[in-house]
Motif scaffolding. Sequence first.
Motif, PDB file in Angstrom:
ATOM      1  N   PRO A  99      21.566 -80.011  44.045  1.00 52.12           N
ATOM      2  CA  PRO A  99      22.099 -79.611  42.710  1.00 52.12           C
ATOM      3  C   PRO A  99      23.053 -78.166  42.684  1.00 52.12           C
ATOM      4  CG  PRO A  99      19.864 -78.558  43.600  1.00 52.12           C
ATOM      5  CD  PRO A  99      20.638 -79.520  44.590  1.00 52.12           C
ATOM      6  N   LEU A 100      23.703 -78.108  41.500  1.00 56.51           N
ATOM      7  CA  LEU A 100      24.443 -76.844  41.350  1.00 56.51           C
ATOM      8  C   LEU A 100      23.592 -76.007  40.411  1.00 56.51           C
ATOM      9  CD1 LEU A 100      27.106 -75.079  41.398  1.00 56.51           C
ATOM     10  CD2 LEU A 100      27.816 -76.767  39.550  1.00 56.51           C
ATOM     11  N   ILE A 101      23.346 -74.855  40.625  1.00 54.62           N
ATOM     12  CA  ILE A 101      22.921 -73.650  40.032  1.00 54.62           C
ATOM     13  C   ILE A 101      23.785 -72.914  39.185  1.00 54.62           C
ATOM     14  CG2 ILE A 101      21.379 -71.830  39.558  1.00 54.62           C
ATOM     15  CD1 ILE A 101      19.659 -72.765  42.131  1.00 54.62           C
ATOM     16  N   LEU A 102      23.602 -73.205  37.889  1.00 52.96           N
ATOM     17  CA  LEU A 102      24.814 -72.070  36.993  1.00 52.96           C
ATOM     18  C   LEU A 102      24.102 -71.059  36.618  1.00 52.96           C
ATOM     19  CD1 LEU A 102      26.721 -75.079  35.436  1.00 52.96           C
ATOM     20  CD2 LEU A 102      27.239 -73.678  37.214  1.00 52.96           C
ATOM     21  N   THR A 103      24.433 -69.833  36.933  1.00 54.39           N
ATOM     22  CA  THR A 103      23.972 -68.464  36.340  1.00 54.39           C
ATOM     23  C   THR A 103      24.944 -67.567  35.976  1.00 54.39           C
ATOM     24  OG1 THR A 103      22.417 -66.651  36.915  1.00 54.39           O
ATOM     25  CG2 THR A 103      23.770 -67.272  38.777  1.00 54.39           C
ATOM     26  N   ARG A 104      24.781 -66.689  34.860  1.00 50.18           N
ATOM     27  CA  ARG A 104      25.885 -65.798  34.737  1.00 50.18           C
ATOM     28  C   ARG A 104      25.969 -64.464  35.401  1.00 50.18           C
ATOM     29  NH1 ARG A 104      23.031 -63.120  29.078  1.00 50.18           N
ATOM     30  NH2 ARG A 104      21.107 -62.561  30.209  1.00 50.18           N
ATOM     31  N   GLY A 105      24.960 -64.377  36.200  1.00 49.02           N
ATOM     32  CA  GLY A 105      25.049 -63.007  37.044  1.00 49.02           C
ATOM     33  C   GLY A 105      25.020 -61.714  36.279  1.00 49.02           C
ATOM     34  N   TYR A 106      24.347 -61.725  35.345  1.00 52.46           N
ATOM     35  CA  TYR A 106      23.988 -60.419  34.541  1.00 52.46           C
ATOM     36  C   TYR A 106      23.419 -59.181  35.299  1.00 52.46           C
ATOM     37  CZ  TYR A 106      22.673 -57.453  30.701  1.00 52.46           C
ATOM     38  OH  TYR A 106      22.494 -56.434  29.991  1.00 52.46           O
ATOM     39  N   GLY A 107      23.527 -58.096  35.028  1.00 53.63           N
ATOM     40  CA  GLY A 107      22.778 -57.204  35.537  1.00 53.63           C
ATOM     41  C   GLY A 107      22.815 -56.807  37.173  1.00 53.63           C
ATOM     42  N   GLY A 108      23.924 -57.056  37.636  1.00 47.74           N
ATOM     43  CA  GLY A 108      23.985 -56.645  39.118  1.00 47.74           C
ATOM     44  C   GLY A 108      23.841 -58.166  39.962  1.00 47.74           C
ATOM     45  N   ALA A 109      23.773 -59.135  39.131  1.00 49.21           N
ATOM     46  CA  ALA A 109      23.536 -60.774  39.912  1.00 49.21           C
ATOM     47  C   ALA A 109      22.274 -60.512  40.633  1.00 49.21           C
ATOM     48  CB  ALA A 109      24.634 -60.935  40.353  1.00 49.21           C
ATOM     49  N   ASP A 110      21.146 -59.947  40.373  1.00 46.65           N
ATOM     50  CA  ASP A 110      20.198 -59.769  41.264  1.00 46.65           C
ATOM     51  C   ASP A 110      19.374 -60.959  41.153  1.00 46.65           C
ATOM     52  OD1 ASP A 110      19.237 -59.827  38.315  1.00 46.65           O
ATOM     53  OD2 ASP A 110      18.257 -58.005  38.240  1.00 46.65           O
ATOM     54  N   GLU A 111      19.381 -62.112  40.117  1.00 47.92           N
ATOM     55  CA  GLU A 111      18.945 -63.377  40.157  1.00 47.92           C
ATOM     56  C   GLU A 111      19.825 -64.043  41.097  1.00 47.92           C
ATOM     57  OE1 GLU A 111      19.093 -63.539  36.018  1.00 47.92           O
ATOM     58  OE2 GLU A 111      17.108 -62.783  35.702  1.00 47.92           O
ATOM     59  N   ALA A 130      30.163 -66.171  33.662  1.00 48.59           N
ATOM     60  CA  ALA A 130      29.667 -66.190  32.088  1.00 48.59           C
ATOM     61  C   ALA A 130      30.104 -67.572  31.756  1.00 48.59           C
ATOM     62  CB  ALA A 130      30.356 -64.759  31.575  1.00 48.59           C
ATOM     63  N   ASN A 131      31.306 -67.900  32.153  1.00 47.45           N
ATOM     64  CA  ASN A 131      31.612 -69.369  31.691  1.00 47.45           C
ATOM     65  C   ASN A 131      31.174 -70.070  32.631  1.00 47.45           C
ATOM     66  OD1 ASN A 131      33.272 -71.675  30.798  1.00 47.45           O
ATOM     67  ND2 ASN A 131      34.754 -70.315  29.749  1.00 47.45           N
ATOM     68  N   ARG A 132      30.065 -70.988  32.257  1.00 51.50           N
ATOM     69  CA  ARG A 132      29.342 -71.926  33.083  1.00 51.50           C
ATOM     70  C   ARG A 132      30.338 -72.981  33.266  1.00 51.50           C
ATOM     71  NH1 ARG A 132      24.139 -69.514  32.327  1.00 51.50           N
ATOM     72  NH2 ARG A 132      24.488 -69.047  30.340  1.00 51.50           N
ATOM     73  N   ALA A 133      30.821 -73.576  32.102  1.00 53.21           N
ATOM     74  CA  ALA A 133      31.985 -74.646  32.422  1.00 53.21           C
ATOM     75  C   ALA A 133      32.860 -74.427  33.190  1.00 53.21           C
ATOM     76  CB  ALA A 133      32.275 -75.093  30.953  1.00 53.21           C
ATOM     77  N   VAL A 134      33.664 -73.609  33.005  1.00 53.85           N
ATOM     78  CA  VAL A 134      34.563 -73.148  34.149  1.00 53.85           C
ATOM     79  C   VAL A 134      33.971 -73.264  35.654  1.00 53.85           C
ATOM     80  CG1 VAL A 134      36.160 -71.465  35.128  1.00 53.85           C
ATOM     81  CG2 VAL A 134      35.991 -72.124  32.431  1.00 53.85           C
TER      82      VAL A 134
END
Length: 402
Positions: A99-111, A130-134
Amino acid sequence: MEMEKLRKMVNQIAYTPAQDRLRTLSTLQLFLIPLLSLASTLYGFALPLRHRLYQLGLLHADRLPVPVISVGNLTWGGNGKTPMVEFLALWLAAAGISPLILTRGYGGADEAKMLQRHLYGISVKIGVGANRAVTAASFLKRYGHISPRKHGNSDLDRLFSDNKKGNSSYCDQIGVAILDDGMQHISLWRDVEIVMVNAMIPWGNHQLIPLGPLREPLTALARGDIVVIHHANLVSEKDVEAIASEIRTVKNSLPIFLSRLAPLYFLKARNMSHKLALMDICNTLVLCVSAIGSAESFVETIKKLGPTYVDRLDFSDHHLFEAKDIDMIRMRLWNLQSDFAMKPIVVVTEKDYDRAPEVLTYLDPYEVLVLCSSLQILPHKGSTEETFKKCLWQHLEVSCKV
């Protein structure tokens, strides 16, 4: 700190019923309500317009060559989205699907950092942007992909069976994308929509942001394929049924499952290779420090582990700890030690640790422990982890025939 205070005030407004405002809110908060209400109304007008533009084709939703599972929610923070993403990634990897996880990395990319630690050495890719498609396009180009759409085959079990045996040339190619916090990210087509709901604070005051916690009205549940009521173990059966009933008034056919964040063990913040049992905090003095979406569930979980006393310091979701925050934590620790004549320990979540691990070293001589947890599907009225996986698999198979 002023911005942090403002966030806390707005958060309290969002989770205060209208009939309780005069009794529980400050004068400043009551003054803010008309301004928040206006912003909420404008936001409410913009939401359907955006969806309509996509329906008319004036805005285009990118479609990936692999199935996309979206994990999202209707409210801000604390709904178990990232633990569910990890749960799905581990399951898919074990099934022979990379699987490929697509995350925006908000708030210091803690998640994202937490996912990278947990999934290290497993056939899971994590794309941050932020641009998950790219982001997805770059990973698909680098690793390639394998999917039923590509092969004209709707039998997922047969398609990925060789991967599971480890003898396929496709084993490192991406088979499924998992969209973290994806419900409102409608610019990317999804095949399955999983909606997470926080059982402890499901809808707040039922108002749209910023007056309330709702990113979309409850009618948006109609777009969901599966609903998971998270932290179901921390509320009564009556509360769970009330939430489920409200969900069914929007879409009666929605499969509903329950989940919890199960505590596993503690790690020492200064030596993450040092693991401690949950029972090690029994009869201790604990200060819970967190900057997450649902601090209440974290604190309640710690209380169930048997400390003598649990105090708490809550910051807004994804808050980046600064020197003044550390000073505040130190002062609270000193006061606790003075009041109880015993040395307190600090407990944080993994998200808080991953956001800024170096900051926590400034709390010497106090011990800082990191609570490690994982999502579990709870058995309830015939629904189990296996029926959840089966339901999700069926949705994937149906989508691949389209």
